[in-house]
Design a protein around this motif. Structure first.
Motif, PDB file in Angstrom:
ATOM      1  N   GLN A   1       0.829  -1.200   0.000  1.00 41.84           N
ATOM      2  CA  GLN A   1       0.000   0.000   0.000  1.00 41.84           C
ATOM      3  C   GLN A   1       0.869   1.258   0.000  1.00 41.84           C
ATOM      4  N   TYR A   2       1.884   1.253   0.823  1.00 44.85           N
ATOM      5  CA  TYR A   2       2.793   2.405   0.925  1.00 44.85           C
ATOM      6  C   TYR A   2       3.489   2.654  -0.413  1.00 44.85           C
ATOM      7  N   ILE A   3       3.962   1.591  -1.057  1.00 44.88           N
ATOM      8  CA  ILE A   3       4.634   1.724  -2.358  1.00 44.88           C
ATOM      9  C   ILE A   3       3.681   2.328  -3.385  1.00 44.88           C
ATOM     10  N   GLU A   4       2.467   1.834  -3.418  1.00 51.14           N
ATOM     11  CA  GLU A   4       1.469   2.313  -4.371  1.00 51.14           C
ATOM     12  C   GLU A   4       1.207   3.812  -4.203  1.00 51.14           C
ATOM     13  N   LEU A   5       1.200   4.265  -2.963  1.00 48.96           N
ATOM     14  CA  LEU A   5       0.874   5.663  -2.689  1.00 48.96           C
ATOM     15  C   LEU A   5       2.037   6.619  -2.920  1.00 48.96           C
ATOM     16  N   HIS A   6       3.269   6.075  -3.041  1.00 43.37           N
ATOM     17  CA  HIS A   6       4.449   6.947  -3.130  1.00 43.37           C
ATOM     18  C   HIS A   6       5.308   6.671  -4.368  1.00 43.37           C
ATOM     19  N   LEU A   7       4.696   6.189  -5.437  1.00 41.31           N
ATOM     20  CA  LEU A   7       5.450   5.912  -6.661  1.00 41.31           C
ATOM     21  C   LEU A   7       6.076   7.179  -7.250  1.00 41.31           C
ATOM     22  N   ASP A   8       5.488   8.318  -6.946  1.00 39.94           N
ATOM     23  CA  ASP A   8       6.003   9.576  -7.505  1.00 39.94           C
ATOM     24  C   ASP A   8       7.176  10.137  -6.715  1.00 39.94           C
ATOM     25  N   ASN A   9       7.570   9.460  -5.619  1.00 39.75           N
ATOM     26  CA  ASN A   9       8.641   9.992  -4.766  1.00 39.75           C
ATOM     27  C   ASN A   9       9.664   8.897  -4.458  1.00 39.75           C
ATOM     28  N   PRO A  10      10.677   8.735  -5.312  1.00 42.76           N
ATOM     29  CA  PRO A  10      11.672   7.663  -5.127  1.00 42.76           C
ATOM     30  C   PRO A  10      12.376   7.697  -3.780  1.00 42.76           C
ATOM     31  N   GLU A  11      12.537   8.880  -3.197  1.00 41.76           N
ATOM     32  CA  GLU A  11      13.235   8.981  -1.920  1.00 41.76           C
ATOM     33  C   GLU A  11      12.500   8.248  -0.796  1.00 41.76           C
ATOM     34  N   LEU A  12      11.194   8.118  -0.942  1.00 45.37           N
ATOM     35  CA  LEU A  12      10.402   7.425   0.080  1.00 45.37           C
ATOM     36  C   LEU A  12      10.362   5.917  -0.139  1.00 45.37           C
ATOM     37  N   LEU A  13      10.971   5.455  -1.234  1.00 44.49           N
ATOM     38  CA  LEU A  13      10.920   4.027  -1.558  1.00 44.49           C
ATOM     39  C   LEU A  13      12.297   3.372  -1.552  1.00 44.49           C
ATOM     40  N   THR A  14      13.281   4.018  -0.965  1.00 50.00           N
ATOM     41  CA  THR A  14      14.597   3.394  -0.832  1.00 50.00           C
ATOM     42  C   THR A  14      14.539   2.318   0.253  1.00 50.00           C
ATOM     43  N   ALA A  15      15.476   1.392   0.202  1.00 49.57           N
ATOM     44  CA  ALA A  15      15.529   0.332   1.217  1.00 49.57           C
ATOM     45  C   ALA A  15      15.675   0.934   2.611  1.00 49.57           C
ATOM     46  N   LYS A  16      16.461   2.008   2.711  1.00 49.00           N
ATOM     47  CA  LYS A  16      16.681   2.648   4.006  1.00 49.00           C
ATOM     48  C   LYS A  16      15.389   3.227   4.561  1.00 49.00           C
ATOM     49  N   THR A  17      14.661   3.963   3.715  1.00 48.01           N
ATOM     50  CA  THR A  17      13.411   4.579   4.171  1.00 48.01           C
ATOM     51  C   THR A  17      12.363   3.522   4.503  1.00 48.01           C
ATOM     52  N   LEU A  18      12.245   2.498   3.652  1.00 50.00           N
ATOM     53  CA  LEU A  18      11.263   1.448   3.899  1.00 50.00           C
ATOM     54  C   LEU A  18      11.584   0.671   5.171  1.00 50.00           C
ATOM     55  N   SER A  19      12.845   0.410   5.400  1.00 49.17           N
ATOM     56  CA  SER A  19      13.229  -0.329   6.602  1.00 49.17           C
ATOM     57  C   SER A  19      12.888   0.463   7.859  1.00 49.17           C
ATOM     58  N   GLN A  20      13.073   1.789   7.809  1.00 46.99           N
ATOM     59  CA  GLN A  20      12.709   2.631   8.945  1.00 46.99           C
ATOM     60  C   GLN A  20      11.194   2.688   9.111  1.00 46.99           C
ATOM     61  N   ARG A  21      10.501   2.807   7.978  1.00 44.92           N
ATOM     62  CA  ARG A  21       9.028   2.924   8.015  1.00 44.92           C
ATOM     63  C   ARG A  21       8.378   1.654   8.549  1.00 44.92           C
ATOM     64  N   PHE A  22       8.966   0.481   8.223  1.00 37.91           N
ATOM     65  CA  PHE A  22       8.336  -0.784   8.596  1.00 37.91           C
ATOM     66  C   PHE A  22       9.144  -1.574   9.635  1.00 37.91           C
ATOM     67  N   ASN A  23      10.019  -0.860  10.324  1.00 38.59           N
ATOM     68  CA  ASN A  23      10.741  -1.432  11.460  1.00 38.59           C
ATOM     69  C   ASN A  23      11.415  -2.761  11.103  1.00 38.59           C
ATOM     70  N   THR A  24      12.163  -2.740   9.994  1.00 41.15           N
ATOM     71  CA  THR A  24      12.862  -3.932   9.499  1.00 41.15           C
ATOM     72  C   THR A  24      14.297  -3.538   9.154  1.00 41.15           C
ATOM     73  N   ALA A  25      15.236  -4.403   9.432  1.00 42.52           N
ATOM     74  CA  ALA A  25      16.637  -4.097   9.135  1.00 42.52           C
ATOM     75  C   ALA A  25      16.820  -3.824   7.649  1.00 42.52           C
ATOM     76  N   GLU A  26      17.603  -2.791   7.338  1.00 45.25           N
ATOM     77  CA  GLU A  26      17.830  -2.426   5.936  1.00 45.25           C
ATOM     78  C   GLU A  26      18.443  -3.576   5.146  1.00 45.25           C
ATOM     79  N   THR A  27      19.298  -4.367   5.793  1.00 47.55           N
ATOM     80  CA  THR A  27      19.952  -5.490   5.103  1.00 47.55           C
ATOM     81  C   THR A  27      18.998  -6.666   4.885  1.00 47.55           C
TER      82      THR A  27
END
Length: 278
Positions: free
Chosen positions: A176-202
């Motif tokens: 859902q988050y990816i679908e809503l932010h396709l226009d903003n690549p900065e919000l879809l980096t592994a680093k940002t997603l890991s912080q947003r969903f409380n998951t290790a970046e690696t």
């Protein structure tokens, strides 16, 4: 196990075949299935039932299933993202579908509402057999009506008492988050997603691929390309205007990526559409 994804809020497929082309598989999305004609059997990990013309069922995400067709079948499939169902129904009404009701809703829908669903599915099928620039917008109205009809009947069956809403699955929230932010690549980096969903970046890439069968980067790219195709099909937006809506760096980046994935440039794709319309 094949895992299917969709790259728009909803996708409609109108199919006719006498042999289902996929083995047992699952989706990351909800699916409405309507049997226009034909018969066969639906088989999942927990249910098995026969279907015929007029059968209507609702398949939840990550349900292993397949179809065994007894004859030539005409079928309408409507895939719905978690975000789309949330927008149409809201959390409490959506929760009705997580209760222990069977996948086959045919016998649970009142006769008059079954007739309404049949008419709406016929409209959707006809619209997608001869699509136009307004097809998606028109179909969305019919799909929303079908969902609300289902909710009305499930309420009647299960009662109206409020129910606690279960915490959404992490992957569903991520899609859902990816679908809503396709226009903003900065919000879809592994680093940002890991912080947003409380998951290790690696780990987040492994988490995503294990549950969808695709890499996170590839999934996001396919979502963007699918949206570009939709905008080329159903709007008069220029390529430079589409860039801003789909998260590409510039027109050159979009054109190069689109051609690498589809084999044609956006302008060539648009030209083919216009030729087919004529």
């Amino acid at each position: 196990m094949k895992k299917e994804n969709i790259f728009l809020p909803f996708e409609v497929k109108v199919r006719r075949y006498d042999r289902f082309p996929l083995p047992e598989h699952q989706h990351s999305f909800f699916e409405l299935c309507y049997i226009v004609s034909g018969s066969g059997e639906f088989v999942s990990e927990s249910q098995r039932f026969s279907f015929r013309s007029g059968s209507f069922f609702f398949i939840k995400p990550y349900t292993n299933h397949t179809y065994r067709l007894a004859e030539m079948c005409d079928i309408v499939y409507i895939g719905l993202t978690d975000a789309y169902v949330d927008r149409v129904l809201g959390a409490v009404e959506k929760e009705l579908f997580s209760l222990p009701v069977p996948t086959d809703l045919t016998a649970l829908i009142a006769r008059t509402d079954s007739e309404r669903i049949s008419m709406l599915m016929a409209c959707i099928r006809s619209e997608y057999l001869s699509p136009s620039s307004d097809t998606s917008r028109i179909a969305a109205c019919w799909i929303n009506s079908i969902l609300l009809i289902c909710v009305r009947n499930l309420r009647h069956l299960l009662g109206d008492a409020p129910r606690p809403v279960a915490e959404s699955d992490k992957l569903m929230l991520m899609l859902q988050y990816i679908e809503l932010h396709l226009d903003n690549p900065e919000l879809l980096t592994a680093k940002t997603l890991s912080q947003r969903f409380n998951t290790a970046e690696t780990y987040i890439g492994k988490f995503f691929k294990a549950r969808t069968g695709e890499s996170l980067k590839r999934y996001i790219l396919k979502c963007r390309i699918k949206v570009v195709e939709e905008l080329l099909n159903y709007t008069d937006l220029r390529v430079n205007e589409i860039v801003a809506r789909t998260g590409f760096v510039d027109e050159s980046h979009l054109t190069h990526t689109f051609k690498r994935i589809t084999g044609v440039t956006p302008l060539e794709y648009k030209k083919k559409i216009n030729q087919n319309i004529r």
